[in-house]
Design a protein around this motif. Structure first.
Motif, mmCIF file in Angstrom:
data_model
loop_
_atom_site.group_PDB
_atom_site.id
_atom_site.type_symbol
_atom_site.label_atom_id
_atom_site.label_comp_id
_atom_site.label_asym_id
_atom_site.label_seq_id
_atom_site.Cartn_x
_atom_site.Cartn_y
_atom_site.Cartn_z
ATOM 1 N N THR A 157 1.203 -4.537 50.692
ATOM 2 C CA THR A 157 0.040 -5.253 51.217
ATOM 3 C C THR A 157 0.046 -5.439 52.727
ATOM 4 O OG1 THR A 157 1.150 -7.349 50.766
ATOM 5 C CG2 THR A 157 -0.330 -6.488 49.052
ATOM 6 N N THR A 186 5.596 -5.613 53.073
ATOM 7 C CA THR A 186 5.370 -6.736 52.166
ATOM 8 C C THR A 186 4.858 -6.175 50.845
ATOM 9 O OG1 THR A 186 4.808 -8.179 54.011
ATOM 10 C CG2 THR A 186 4.098 -8.890 51.822
ATOM 11 N N VAL A 187 5.512 -6.551 49.734
ATOM 12 C CA VAL A 187 5.150 -6.035 48.410
ATOM 13 C C VAL A 187 4.733 -7.196 47.517
ATOM 14 C CG1 VAL A 187 5.989 -4.800 46.363
ATOM 15 C CG2 VAL A 187 6.745 -4.092 48.646
ATOM 16 N N SER A 188 3.595 -7.043 46.833
ATOM 17 C CA SER A 188 3.145 -8.052 45.866
ATOM 18 C C SER A 188 3.196 -7.458 44.462
ATOM 19 C CB SER A 188 1.709 -8.493 46.185
ATOM 20 O OG SER A 188 0.815 -7.422 45.970
ATOM 21 N N GLY A 189 3.081 -8.323 43.450
ATOM 22 C CA GLY A 189 3.057 -7.850 42.066
ATOM 23 C C GLY A 189 4.317 -8.170 41.303
ATOM 24 N N GLU A 190 5.068 -9.152 41.759
ATOM 25 C CA GLU A 190 6.306 -9.537 41.093
ATOM 26 C C GLU A 190 6.047 -9.970 39.649
ATOM 27 O OE1 GLU A 190 9.622 -11.726 43.268
ATOM 28 O OE2 GLU A 190 8.556 -13.341 42.225
ATOM 29 N N ARG A 209 10.266 -6.831 41.406
ATOM 30 C CA ARG A 209 9.208 -5.961 41.931
ATOM 31 C C ARG A 209 9.908 -4.769 42.580
ATOM 32 N NH1 ARG A 209 8.239 -10.502 45.669
ATOM 33 N NH2 ARG A 209 9.578 -10.131 47.445
ATOM 34 N N GLU A 251 -0.274 1.460 46.187
ATOM 35 C CA GLU A 251 0.182 0.865 44.926
ATOM 36 C C GLU A 251 1.118 1.817 44.197
ATOM 37 O OE1 GLU A 251 -3.290 -0.109 42.657
ATOM 38 O OE2 GLU A 251 -3.606 -1.976 43.757
ATOM 39 N N ALA A 270 2.631 -2.684 41.382
ATOM 40 C CA ALA A 270 2.995 -3.421 42.598
ATOM 41 C C ALA A 270 2.185 -2.823 43.747
ATOM 42 C CB ALA A 270 4.486 -3.290 42.878
#
Length: 157
Positions: free
Chosen positions: A103, A87-91, A70, A119, A100
Protein backbone atom coordinates in the motif's frame (compact mmCIF):
# COMPACT_ATOMS: atom_id res chain seq x y z
CA UNK A 1 25.91 10.88 -35.18
CA UNK A 2 28.35 13.44 -33.78
CA UNK A 3 28.70 17.04 -34.67
CA UNK A 4 32.10 18.65 -34.38
CA UNK A 5 32.62 22.37 -34.80
CA UNK A 6 35.95 23.33 -36.35
CA UNK A 7 38.31 25.09 -33.98
CA UNK A 8 39.80 24.49 -30.58
CA UNK A 9 38.21 21.93 -28.24
CA UNK A 10 35.66 23.19 -25.75
CA UNK A 11 36.27 22.84 -22.04
CA UNK A 12 33.06 22.43 -20.07
CA UNK A 13 33.28 23.10 -16.32
CA UNK A 14 30.35 22.44 -13.97
CA UNK A 15 30.34 25.13 -11.30
CA UNK A 16 30.71 24.04 -7.68
CA UNK A 17 27.58 23.50 -5.62
CA UNK A 18 25.50 22.02 -8.43
CA UNK A 19 24.68 18.64 -6.96
CA UNK A 20 21.45 16.69 -7.33
CA UNK A 21 21.05 13.16 -6.02
CA UNK A 22 17.45 12.81 -4.84
CA UNK A 23 14.32 13.12 -6.97
CA UNK A 24 13.65 16.67 -8.01
CA UNK A 25 14.82 19.43 -10.31
CA UNK A 26 17.59 21.97 -10.05
CA UNK A 27 19.38 24.50 -12.15
CA UNK A 28 22.96 23.49 -13.00
CA UNK A 29 25.30 26.30 -13.95
CA UNK A 30 28.11 25.55 -16.35
CA UNK A 31 30.94 27.51 -17.95
CA UNK A 32 32.37 27.00 -21.43
CA UNK A 33 36.00 28.04 -21.81
CA UNK A 34 37.67 28.29 -25.18
CA UNK A 35 41.04 29.96 -25.66
CA UNK A 36 40.70 33.38 -27.31
CA UNK A 37 36.94 33.46 -26.69
CA UNK A 38 34.88 35.03 -23.94
CA UNK A 39 33.76 32.47 -21.37
CA UNK A 40 30.11 31.52 -21.66
CA UNK A 41 28.15 30.94 -18.47
CA UNK A 42 24.85 29.16 -18.88
CA UNK A 43 22.32 27.26 -16.84
CA UNK A 44 20.52 24.02 -17.59
CA UNK A 45 17.57 22.51 -15.78
CA UNK A 46 18.37 19.01 -14.58
CA UNK A 47 15.62 16.64 -13.42
CA UNK A 48 16.05 13.40 -11.49
CA UNK A 49 12.96 11.21 -11.90
CA UNK A 50 11.90 8.55 -9.36
CA UNK A 51 13.06 4.97 -9.82
CA UNK A 52 10.15 2.58 -10.50
CA UNK A 53 10.07 0.28 -7.48
CA UNK A 54 10.18 -3.40 -8.47
CA UNK A 55 8.43 -5.35 -5.71
CA UNK A 56 9.46 -8.86 -4.64
CA UNK A 57 7.07 -10.94 -2.48
CA UNK A 58 7.97 -13.80 -0.14
CA UNK A 59 6.31 -15.80 2.66
CA UNK A 60 3.12 -16.41 0.65
CA UNK A 61 2.66 -20.00 1.95
CA UNK A 62 2.33 -20.04 5.71
CA UNK A 63 1.09 -22.48 8.36
CA UNK A 64 -1.44 -21.66 11.08
CA UNK A 65 0.16 -21.05 14.47
CA UNK A 66 -2.42 -18.80 16.14
CA UNK A 67 -0.60 -15.54 15.36
CA UNK A 68 -1.34 -13.01 12.59
CA UNK A 69 0.65 -13.33 9.37
CA UNK A 70 1.09 -11.52 6.07
CA UNK A 71 3.56 -11.94 3.21
CA UNK A 72 6.81 -9.96 3.11
CA UNK A 73 7.44 -7.45 0.32
CA UNK A 74 10.68 -5.59 -0.49
CA UNK A 75 11.89 -3.17 -3.16
CA UNK A 76 14.05 -5.55 -5.22
CA UNK A 77 15.84 -2.78 -7.13
CA UNK A 78 16.50 -0.55 -4.10
CA UNK A 79 19.74 1.41 -4.37
CA UNK A 80 22.28 0.02 -1.89
CA UNK A 81 22.17 1.99 1.33
CA UNK A 82 18.73 3.50 0.69
CA UNK A 83 16.17 3.46 3.50
CA UNK A 84 13.01 2.34 1.68
CA UNK A 85 10.53 -0.28 2.91
CA UNK A 86 7.14 -1.51 1.65
CA UNK A 87 3.98 -1.20 3.77
CA UNK A 88 1.86 -4.38 3.46
CA UNK A 89 -1.78 -4.74 4.52
CA UNK A 90 -4.00 -7.83 4.72
CA UNK A 91 -2.75 -9.53 7.86
CA UNK A 92 -4.71 -12.69 8.75
CA UNK A 93 -4.62 -15.26 11.58
CA UNK A 94 -6.84 -18.21 10.58
CA UNK A 95 -6.16 -20.90 7.98
CA UNK A 96 -7.46 -19.95 4.53
CA UNK A 97 -6.71 -18.12 1.27
CA UNK A 98 -6.27 -14.36 1.35
CA UNK A 99 -4.90 -11.35 -0.53
CA UNK A 100 -2.24 -8.99 0.78
CA UNK A 101 -1.57 -5.55 -0.70
CA UNK A 102 1.51 -3.36 -0.94
CA UNK A 103 0.00 0.00 0.00
CA UNK A 104 2.95 2.38 0.20
CA UNK A 105 6.62 3.03 0.75
CA UNK A 106 8.26 4.28 3.94
CA UNK A 107 11.73 5.41 4.93
CA UNK A 108 14.01 8.38 4.41
CA UNK A 109 14.54 7.57 0.71
CA UNK A 110 10.97 6.47 -0.16
CA UNK A 111 10.40 9.68 -2.14
CA UNK A 112 13.03 8.59 -4.65
CA UNK A 113 10.87 5.67 -5.80
CA UNK A 114 7.68 5.52 -7.87
CA UNK A 115 5.20 3.01 -6.56
CA UNK A 116 2.18 1.27 -8.04
CA UNK A 117 -0.21 -0.58 -5.71
CA UNK A 118 0.34 -4.31 -5.92
CA UNK A 119 -1.50 -7.35 -4.55
CA UNK A 120 -0.50 -10.97 -4.01
CA UNK A 121 -2.51 -14.02 -2.94
CA UNK A 122 -1.28 -15.91 0.10
CA UNK A 123 -2.36 -18.96 2.03
CA UNK A 124 -2.29 -19.96 5.66
CA UNK A 125 -2.43 -23.77 5.71
CA UNK A 126 -4.05 -25.76 8.52
CA UNK A 127 -1.53 -26.95 11.08
CA UNK A 128 -1.04 -30.54 12.19
CA UNK A 129 -2.29 -30.94 15.76
CA UNK A 130 0.39 -32.35 18.06
CA UNK A 131 -1.06 -35.26 20.05
CA UNK A 132 2.22 -36.05 21.81
CA UNK A 133 1.41 -37.06 25.38
CA UNK A 134 -2.36 -37.38 24.81
CA UNK A 135 -4.06 -40.37 26.42
CA UNK A 136 -7.53 -41.96 26.28
CA UNK A 137 -9.17 -42.00 29.67
CA UNK A 138 -11.54 -44.98 29.93
CA UNK A 139 -11.32 -48.41 31.48
CA UNK A 140 -10.36 -51.20 29.12
CA UNK A 141 -10.37 -51.03 25.37
CA UNK A 142 -14.02 -51.78 24.61
CA UNK A 143 -17.58 -51.68 25.96
CA UNK A 144 -20.40 -54.17 25.87
CA UNK A 145 -23.79 -52.75 25.03
CA UNK A 146 -25.91 -52.33 28.08
CA UNK A 147 -28.17 -49.41 27.11
CA UNK A 148 -26.28 -46.85 29.20
CA UNK A 149 -24.28 -43.86 28.07
CA UNK A 150 -20.53 -44.42 27.95
CA UNK A 151 -18.02 -41.57 28.31
CA UNK A 152 -14.56 -41.44 26.77
CA UNK A 153 -12.15 -38.53 27.28
CA UNK A 154 -8.71 -37.57 26.10
CA UNK A 155 -6.23 -36.12 28.60
CA UNK A 156 -2.95 -34.19 28.30
CA UNK A 157 -3.89 -32.18 25.22
Amino acid sequence: MRYAKPGPPLVLAIEAGNRLVDVGATCVWYRVRVPNYVDLVRAAKVVVFPREAELAWSDTSLTYDGTPHRPTCVVANRVEGDDCAVTVSGEQRDAGSYTAAATGLTGADAGNYAFAANEVPFEIAKAQYDLTGAAWDFPGTSFVYDGTEKRVSVTNL
